[in-house]
Write an enzyme that holds these catalytic residues in place. Structure first.
Site, short mmCIF file in Angstrom:
data_model
loop_
_atom_site.label_atom_id
_atom_site.label_comp_id
_atom_site.label_asym_id
_atom_site.label_seq_id
_atom_site.Cartn_x
_atom_site.Cartn_y
_atom_site.Cartn_z
N ARG A 55 41.48 24.22 24.99
CA ARG A 55 40.26 24.16 25.77
C ARG A 55 40.24 22.92 26.67
O ARG A 55 40.91 21.93 26.40
CB ARG A 55 39.04 24.14 24.85
CG ARG A 55 38.79 25.43 24.09
CD ARG A 55 37.53 25.36 23.24
NE ARG A 55 37.61 24.31 22.23
CZ ARG A 55 37.02 23.13 22.32
NH1 ARG A 55 36.29 22.82 23.38
NH2 ARG A 55 37.15 22.23 21.36
N LYS A 197 35.07 31.17 23.36
CA LYS A 197 34.15 30.08 23.09
C LYS A 197 32.97 30.05 24.06
O LYS A 197 31.90 29.53 23.73
CB LYS A 197 34.89 28.74 23.11
CG LYS A 197 35.81 28.54 21.91
CD LYS A 197 35.07 28.66 20.58
CE LYS A 197 35.96 28.36 19.39
NZ LYS A 197 35.27 28.59 18.09
N HIS A 216 29.27 27.74 13.24
CA HIS A 216 30.73 27.71 13.38
C HIS A 216 31.31 27.62 11.97
O HIS A 216 31.56 26.55 11.45
CB HIS A 216 31.13 26.50 14.23
CG HIS A 216 32.57 26.52 14.64
ND1 HIS A 216 33.28 25.38 14.93
CD2 HIS A 216 33.44 27.54 14.81
CE1 HIS A 216 34.52 25.69 15.26
NE2 HIS A 216 34.63 27.00 15.20
N SER A 234 39.16 21.67 12.21
CA SER A 234 40.57 22.04 12.13
C SER A 234 41.30 21.18 11.10
O SER A 234 41.14 19.96 11.05
CB SER A 234 41.22 21.85 13.51
OG SER A 234 42.59 22.16 13.46
N LYS A 238 39.60 25.69 6.17
CA LYS A 238 38.52 26.70 6.27
C LYS A 238 39.07 28.13 6.18
O LYS A 238 38.58 28.95 5.40
CB LYS A 238 37.76 26.50 7.58
CG LYS A 238 36.68 27.53 7.87
CD LYS A 238 35.76 27.05 8.98
CE LYS A 238 36.48 26.86 10.29
NZ LYS A 238 36.53 28.08 11.11
N THR A 239 40.09 28.43 6.96
CA THR A 239 40.65 29.78 6.96
C THR A 239 41.34 30.09 5.64
O THR A 239 41.15 31.15 5.05
CB THR A 239 41.65 29.94 8.13
OG1 THR A 239 40.96 29.71 9.36
CG2 THR A 239 42.24 31.34 8.14
N ASP A 253 35.10 32.75 11.76
CA ASP A 253 34.85 31.63 12.67
C ASP A 253 33.41 31.47 13.16
O ASP A 253 32.92 30.35 13.27
CB ASP A 253 35.77 31.74 13.88
CG ASP A 253 35.90 30.44 14.64
OD1 ASP A 253 36.07 29.38 14.00
OD2 ASP A 253 35.83 30.46 15.88
N ARG A 318 48.39 30.47 18.77
CA ARG A 318 47.26 31.27 18.29
C ARG A 318 47.61 32.75 18.20
O ARG A 318 48.47 33.25 18.92
CB ARG A 318 46.07 31.12 19.25
CG ARG A 318 45.47 29.73 19.29
CD ARG A 318 44.49 29.52 18.18
NE ARG A 318 43.84 28.21 18.24
CZ ARG A 318 42.74 27.92 17.55
NH1 ARG A 318 42.17 28.82 16.78
NH2 ARG A 318 42.20 26.72 17.64
#
Length: 529
Positions: A55, A197, A216, A234, A238-239, A253, A318
């Site tokens: 981003r 996003k 988020h 990050s 979390k994932t 997400d 990604r």
């Protein structure tokens, strides 16, 4: 506020070769025919994004007008741009796309709960970007498509570059949101994440107006219907930690918490895939198949196999795929009110407890803080972690004041009696470089205990620096691991490191002037002397 800018959007709808809501198979064909990407051995297509592999926060703007002027939290995150500059760019981008041989349109939704979903449309210069949008957002049924009226439009033209001197941007790249005209303009960047996003930022603006907390986070549901949320920046896990064979995934997400419960904002997942392997993350690995989109993943020229260990293009590789590619999911992606909320942090100082139970005020404090230690780039020799704070664990995507989201969280914790835990997946036995990363088996055991309600009413001790309530015992975890100081050989070094982190928390929190004293006092017990 459902008025949509029609004139120029109508021009795009009149494009002589507009490809409307193509199927996944047809979009894959167009990607390959136009040489925008290549097919991998998994059936996914992989594309590269050139100069921008992430981003561009400094190139993101919100149009300042009578709609946004008094509602948006203006500053470094939400930079203003005037209406005249937006209008000129808007015309230039549409004129540019009208000259293209093909333009792609996707109509669908953001929000799995039909009561609160936002009908959207996305116009793309690239077929692979349109495939990305189709996989990340919620695709309509045939009947829904026939009756679809878009309430927000994203227009993405990566090869159109702005002239900062003329267009009022900071560079050739721009991501501009107009809440008045309900348009997002994206140009100068091929990074597909900007499309995803931008819609999340819009939902973060619109949903709170309907008494819905936009979040988020990832979310899953247990066998008894109990719902858990996982917040974390990050690298915090979390994932990994929300992927549980005994719990069904709601989403990975972005979610809304409405009076009805939790719902996924998206229809797909956008997973990091650096060093991805079937052994470590089988759900994600197996989800990357036909129709999935890989970004900046290098493939073997002979076998076409993706090389997830190759970071020569970027470490931010990604994979985008529909949530249905995950076997153990909730369909539709809607569930009840959360019973348990987990804040994940990877603390490189090694001083935060591996798990602690938070009061409502502490939950709001740590939600506003959004702390972790960023370790990006260690493979390239970066050895010093960076203390990172991101309000509400998603600062770049919050058009409103962070306190607005924190207040809503506090109200919902009270209303639905949710238990909140801070879990440190970072270091133990010393800071980064001295101690070791917390064992994943220990973290899983602690989260399991939290989700099963085993930590709701047990004996705790209070950390004398951070004020956090630490369980005395958690099944499957050595007792000494639960208290960070006990794992350090050098107790004085621990005190210094803990006080240093406490100071970082306090310095960061000074910017939240409009929160209550009780929330400010819920942070570390820091004494400048």
């Amino acid at each position: 506020m459902k008025m949509v800018e029609k004139s120029l959007v109508n021009e795009l709808n009149k494009h002589e070769n507009l490809k409307r809501n193509l199927s996944v198979a047809r979009l894959v064909e167009r990607v390959l025919d136009r040489k925008e990407g290549v097919l991998t051995s998994t059936g996914a297509v992989t594309a590269t994004t050139g100069k921008y592999t992430g981003r561009s926060p400094k190139d993101k703007f919100i149009v300042k007008d009578e709609i946004s002027e008094d509602t948006v939290d203006w500053g470094n995150v939400n930079q203003p741009i005037d209406e005249a500059s937006f209008d000129k760019l808007y015309h230039k981008v549409v004129d540019y796309l009208m000259e293209k041989n093909e333009v792609y349109q996707f109509k669908g939704f953001a929000g799995a709960d039909k009561k609160y979903r936002l009908p959207i449309q996305v116009f793309n210069e690239f077929a692979w970007h349109n495939l990305f949008a189709r996989q990340l957002f919620i695709a309509p049924t045939r009947e829904e498509l026939e009756n679809h009226t878009s309430e927000f439009t994203v227009i993405s033209a990566p090869h159109f570059k702005a002239d900062p001197k003329v267009d009022g941007t900071n560079s050739e790249t721009f991501i501009i949101v107009s809440f008045k005209k309900r348009i997002v303009l994206i140009g100068g960047t091929e990074y597909a994440g900007e499309i995803k996003k931008s819609i999340f930022s819009i939902m973060n603006y619109l949903l709170p107006q309907r008494n819905i907390l936009s979040m988020h986070c990832s979310a899953n549901v247990g066998q008894e219907g109990d719902v858990a949320l996982f917040f974390g920046l990050s690298g915090t896990g979390k994932t990994t930690l929300s992927a549980d064979p005994y719990r069904r995934l709601i989403g990975d997400d972005e979610h809304g918490w409405s009076p009805n419960g939790v719902f996924n904002i998206e229809g797909g997942c956008y997973a990091k895939c650096v060093n991805l392997s079937q052994e470590k993350e089988p759900q994600i690995f197996n989800a990357i198949r036909f129709g999935s989109v890989l970004e900046n993943v290098v493939t073997n020229e002979v076998t076409s196999e993706p090389d997830y260990d190759d970071t020569s293009l970027t470490e931010n590789t990604r994979a985008a795929y529909p949530v249905e590619n995950i076997d153990n999911i909730v369909t539709p992606s809607v569930a009840g009110h959360p019973n348990t909320i987990i804040f994940l942090t990877a603390d490189a100082s090694g001083t935060l407890p591996p798990i602690s139970k938070l009061t409502k005020e502490q939950a709001m404090y740590h939600f506003l803080s959004g702390y972790t230690s960023k370790l990006a780039g260690t493979e390239r020799g970066v050895t010093e972690p960076q203390v990172t704070f991101s309000a509400c664990f998603g600062s770049p995507f919050l058009p409103l004041e962070p306190a607005k989201y924190a207040d809503m969280l506090g109200q919902k914790i009270d209303q639905y009696d949710a238990n909140v835990f801070l879990v440190n997946t970072g270091w133990t036995g010393g800071s980064y470089g001295v101690g070791n990363r917390m064992k994943l088996s220990y973290t899983r055991a602690m989260i399991h205990a939290a989700l099963e309600g085993e930590l709701n009413n047990i004996e705790t001790i209070t950390d004398d620096i951070f004020g956090l309530k630490i369980p005395v015992h958690v099944a499957g975890v050595p007792d000494e691991v639960l208290v960070p100081k006990n794992t350090w050989e050098d107790k004085d070094a621990y005190e210094d490191a803990a006080k240093s982190l406490a100071m970082e928390f306090h310095n960061n929190f000074k910017k939240f002037n409009n929160v209550s004293t009780s929330i400010k006092q819920a942070g570390p017990f820091y004494n400048e002397n």
